[in-house]
Design a protein around this motif. Sequence first.
Motif, PDB file in Angstrom:
ATOM      1  N   MET A   1       2.482 -11.126   1.823  1.00 32.87           N
ATOM      2  CA  MET A   1       3.550 -10.925   2.804  1.00 32.87           C
ATOM      3  C   MET A   1       3.798 -12.226   3.554  1.00 32.87           C
ATOM      4  SD  MET A   1       1.600  -8.810   5.870  1.00 32.87           S
ATOM      5  CE  MET A   1       1.252  -7.409   4.823  1.00 32.87           C
ATOM      6  N   SER A   2       4.825 -12.248   4.375  1.00 36.67           N
ATOM      7  CA  SER A   2       5.155 -13.449   5.135  1.00 36.67           C
ATOM      8  C   SER A   2       4.209 -13.607   6.314  1.00 36.67           C
ATOM      9  CB  SER A   2       6.591 -13.375   5.657  1.00 36.67           C
ATOM     10  OG  SER A   2       6.714 -12.342   6.622  1.00 36.67           O
ATOM     11  N   ARG A   3       4.132 -14.833   6.857  1.00 29.11           N
ATOM     12  CA  ARG A   3       3.288 -15.079   8.028  1.00 29.11           C
ATOM     13  C   ARG A   3       3.796 -14.304   9.236  1.00 29.11           C
ATOM     14  NH1 ARG A   3       1.985 -21.438   8.506  1.00 29.11           N
ATOM     15  NH2 ARG A   3       0.844 -20.604  10.302  1.00 29.11           N
ATOM     16  N   SER A   4       5.115 -14.144   9.356  1.00 27.10           N
ATOM     17  CA  SER A   4       5.655 -13.379  10.489  1.00 27.10           C
ATOM     18  C   SER A   4       5.259 -11.910  10.374  1.00 27.10           C
ATOM     19  CB  SER A   4       7.178 -13.514  10.556  1.00 27.10           C
ATOM     20  OG  SER A   4       7.782 -12.992   9.382  1.00 27.10           O
ATOM     21  N   ALA A   5       5.177 -11.393   9.147  1.00 29.31           N
ATOM     22  CA  ALA A   5       4.740 -10.003   8.968  1.00 29.31           C
ATOM     23  C   ALA A   5       3.267  -9.848   9.350  1.00 29.31           C
ATOM     24  CB  ALA A   5       4.964  -9.569   7.524  1.00 29.31           C
ATOM     25  N   VAL A   6       2.452 -10.844   9.001  1.00 27.63           N
ATOM     26  CA  VAL A   6       1.048 -10.838   9.410  1.00 27.63           C
ATOM     27  C   VAL A   6       0.945 -10.790  10.927  1.00 27.63           C
ATOM     28  CG1 VAL A   6      -1.082 -12.219   9.498  1.00 27.63           C
ATOM     29  CG2 VAL A   6       0.168 -11.981   7.342  1.00 27.63           C
ATOM     30  N   TRP A   7       1.751 -11.613  11.588  1.00 27.67           N
ATOM     31  CA  TRP A   7       1.714 -11.682  13.060  1.00 27.67           C
ATOM     32  C   TRP A   7       2.082 -10.332  13.670  1.00 27.67           C
ATOM     33  CZ3 TRP A   7       5.724 -11.282  16.736  1.00 27.67           C
ATOM     34  CH2 TRP A   7       5.359 -11.654  18.036  1.00 27.67           C
ATOM     35  N   LYS A   8       3.074  -9.639  13.095  1.00 27.55           N
ATOM     36  CA  LYS A   8       3.476  -8.329  13.621  1.00 27.55           C
ATOM     37  C   LYS A   8       2.349  -7.309  13.472  1.00 27.55           C
ATOM     38  CE  LYS A   8       8.461  -8.847  12.858  1.00 27.55           C
ATOM     39  NZ  LYS A   8       9.641  -8.381  12.067  1.00 27.55           N
ATOM     40  N   HIS A   9       1.664  -7.344  12.340  1.00 26.11           N
ATOM     41  CA  HIS A   9       0.550  -6.413  12.148  1.00 26.11           C
ATOM     42  C   HIS A   9      -0.594  -6.727  13.118  1.00 26.11           C
ATOM     43  CE1 HIS A   9       1.989  -4.049   8.830  1.00 26.11           C
ATOM     44  NE2 HIS A   9       2.244  -5.118   8.087  1.00 26.11           N
ATOM     45  N   LEU A  10      -0.854  -7.993  13.350  1.00 19.99           N
ATOM     46  CA  LEU A  10      -1.913  -8.369  14.291  1.00 19.99           C
ATOM     47  C   LEU A  10      -1.586  -7.896  15.695  1.00 19.99           C
ATOM     48  CD1 LEU A  10      -2.706 -11.960  13.002  1.00 19.99           C
ATOM     49  CD2 LEU A  10      -4.365 -10.113  13.209  1.00 19.99           C
ATOM     50  N   ASN A  11      -0.313  -7.971  16.079  1.00 24.87           N
ATOM     51  CA  ASN A  11       0.069  -7.526  17.414  1.00 24.87           C
ATOM     52  C   ASN A  11      -0.235  -6.050  17.636  1.00 24.87           C
ATOM     53  OD1 ASN A  11       0.891  -9.906  18.512  1.00 24.87           O
ATOM     54  ND2 ASN A  11       3.081  -9.584  18.197  1.00 24.87           N
ATOM     55  N   GLY A  12      -0.261  -5.274  16.567  1.00 18.07           N
ATOM     56  CA  GLY A  12      -0.538  -3.852  16.705  1.00 18.07           C
ATOM     57  C   GLY A  12      -2.006  -3.521  16.887  1.00 18.07           C
ATOM     58  N   LEU A  13      -2.887  -4.518  16.758  1.00 20.27           N
ATOM     59  CA  LEU A  13      -4.322  -4.239  16.863  1.00 20.27           C
ATOM     60  C   LEU A  13      -4.756  -3.931  18.292  1.00 20.27           C
ATOM     61  CD1 LEU A  13      -5.854  -6.903  14.443  1.00 20.27           C
ATOM     62  CD2 LEU A  13      -5.277  -4.511  13.975  1.00 20.27           C
ATOM     63  N   ASP A  14      -4.025  -4.447  19.288  1.00 19.87           N
ATOM     64  CA  ASP A  14      -4.386  -4.188  20.684  1.00 19.87           C
ATOM     65  C   ASP A  14      -4.440  -2.695  20.984  1.00 19.87           C
ATOM     66  OD1 ASP A  14      -4.827  -6.758  21.477  1.00 19.87           O
ATOM     67  OD2 ASP A  14      -2.822  -7.088  22.282  1.00 19.87           O
ATOM     68  N   ALA A  15      -3.515  -1.941  20.381  1.00 21.27           N
ATOM     69  CA  ALA A  15      -3.471  -0.499  20.627  1.00 21.27           C
ATOM     70  C   ALA A  15      -4.715   0.207  20.112  1.00 21.27           C
ATOM     71  CB  ALA A  15      -2.224   0.104  19.976  1.00 21.27           C
ATOM     72  N   LEU A  16      -5.452  -0.433  19.212  1.00 27.25           N
ATOM     73  CA  LEU A  16      -6.680   0.135  18.668  1.00 27.25           C
ATOM     74  C   LEU A  16      -7.918  -0.327  19.431  1.00 27.25           C
ATOM     75  CD1 LEU A  16      -5.896  -0.390  14.874  1.00 27.25           C
ATOM     76  CD2 LEU A  16      -5.735   1.755  16.142  1.00 27.25           C
ATOM     77  N   GLY A  17      -7.712  -1.118  20.479  1.00 28.18           N
ATOM     78  CA  GLY A  17      -8.845  -1.653  21.225  1.00 28.18           C
ATOM     79  C   GLY A  17      -9.498  -2.838  20.564  1.00 28.18           C
ATOM     80  N   ILE A  18      -8.788  -3.476  19.620  1.00 32.08           N
ATOM     81  CA  ILE A  18      -9.325  -4.625  18.895  1.00 32.08           C
ATOM     82  C   ILE A  18      -8.739  -5.895  19.477  1.00 32.08           C
ATOM     83  CG2 ILE A  18      -9.488  -5.773  16.653  1.00 32.08           C
ATOM     84  CD1 ILE A  18      -9.166  -3.001  15.378  1.00 32.08           C
ATOM     85  N   ARG A  19      -9.601  -6.815  19.906  1.00 29.19           N
ATOM     86  CA  ARG A  19      -9.147  -8.069  20.492  1.00 29.19           C
ATOM     87  C   ARG A  19      -9.327  -9.199  19.486  1.00 29.19           C
ATOM     88  NH1 ARG A  19      -7.424  -4.622  22.986  1.00 29.19           N
ATOM     89  NH2 ARG A  19      -7.967  -3.906  25.081  1.00 29.19           N
ATOM     90  N   TYR A  20      -8.360 -10.124  19.480  1.00 29.61           N
ATOM     91  CA  TYR A  20      -8.454 -11.277  18.584  1.00 29.61           C
ATOM     92  C   TYR A  20      -7.908 -12.504  19.299  1.00 29.61           C
ATOM     93  CZ  TYR A  20      -3.413 -10.852  17.801  1.00 29.61           C
ATOM     94  OH  TYR A  20      -2.056 -10.802  17.976  1.00 29.61           O
ATOM     95  N   ALA A  21      -8.287 -13.657  18.786  1.00 28.67           N
ATOM     96  CA  ALA A  21      -7.811 -14.936  19.325  1.00 28.67           C
ATOM     97  C   ALA A  21      -6.934 -15.610  18.284  1.00 28.67           C
ATOM     98  CB  ALA A  21      -8.997 -15.834  19.679  1.00 28.67           C
TER      99      ALA A  21
END
Length: 331
Positions: free
Chosen positions: A31-51
């Motif tokens: 997938m595209s890098r922008s699609a990766v970024w969108k999926h990563l943004n959804g991790l906060d709702a799961l209580g998952i933190r990333y840098a």
Amino acid sequence: MLIADNQKKILTLLADGEFHSGAELAEALGMSRSAVWKHLNGLDALGIRYAAVSGKGYRLSHPIELLHGDGILAALGSERRALVSRLEIHDQIDSTNTYLSRLARQNAPSGHVCLAERQIAGKGRRGRQWVSPYGSNILLSILWRFQQGPAAISALSLAVGVAVIRALRRLGVGNAGLKWPNDIFSEGKKLGGILIEVAGENEGPCHAVTGLGLNLFLPEEEAGSIEQPWTDLNRIAGGRPVGRNRLAGELIDQILPVLAGFERTGLAAYLDEWREYDCLRGEWASVFIGTQQFDGTLEGIDVQGFLLMRDAEDRLRAFASGEVSFRRPYP
């Protein structure tokens, strides 16, 4: 909200806690890098933190070990594995206990095991919510059917507590104990809890769903709503990693024979061991039953599993249920 397949794939790639570039993730997932970024943004709702660090990529705030059925079953001995009728792992669920209670009403058999990466309506005692971010802790329930009524298994949670401590000791965690009636404690702080929900005939067949929540890694920001001192295995194991799949397997391996044999042995088979792990004995504490408060020194449990307290007038009381609170601050 269920976790998307691509989010699960991203988590699998990031699970090692190391940096992975957006280009690397995009190529691996097609997938595209922008699609990766969108999926990563959804991790906060799961209580998952990333840098996200420019020039390095993305990294989870801590490594995670996602649950895997084969890895869990590998920790079970052959006799215990034969007691498992089904093993389910859910990405997200309301509550593992609620789920198995529904299946029990549909005649699901003994030995049905349910684990979850995350609960959105996890339950503790007295309706409290069980806090746990995605992929970080143990959320486990087991269904078992009994031929006798609920009264015959009234002390089951005490025996299950012994099984939990046995599993932890097999993994080298020796500084955990039991707080009556169903908490796992370490150094005055809550490490986990047991919730058993029973339904069936008063004098006939019944079923019990045994739920266990155990803190493996609980970030400070996720624990803000917890109203009592808490800890997790990451803290008490001195930074030594405890494998999540192996831990789940060891817990199931120890709990199943307790459930399978409890109608035959009762609490008597576990009484001495429970007393050995008792972390309340000798403490001055309060027991709350509704609006009533009783103060005194705790003296362990009797043969029925009732909590014993000696008050200031040297009277010995026995409690079948209640909420225990220390009268001094935790260290």
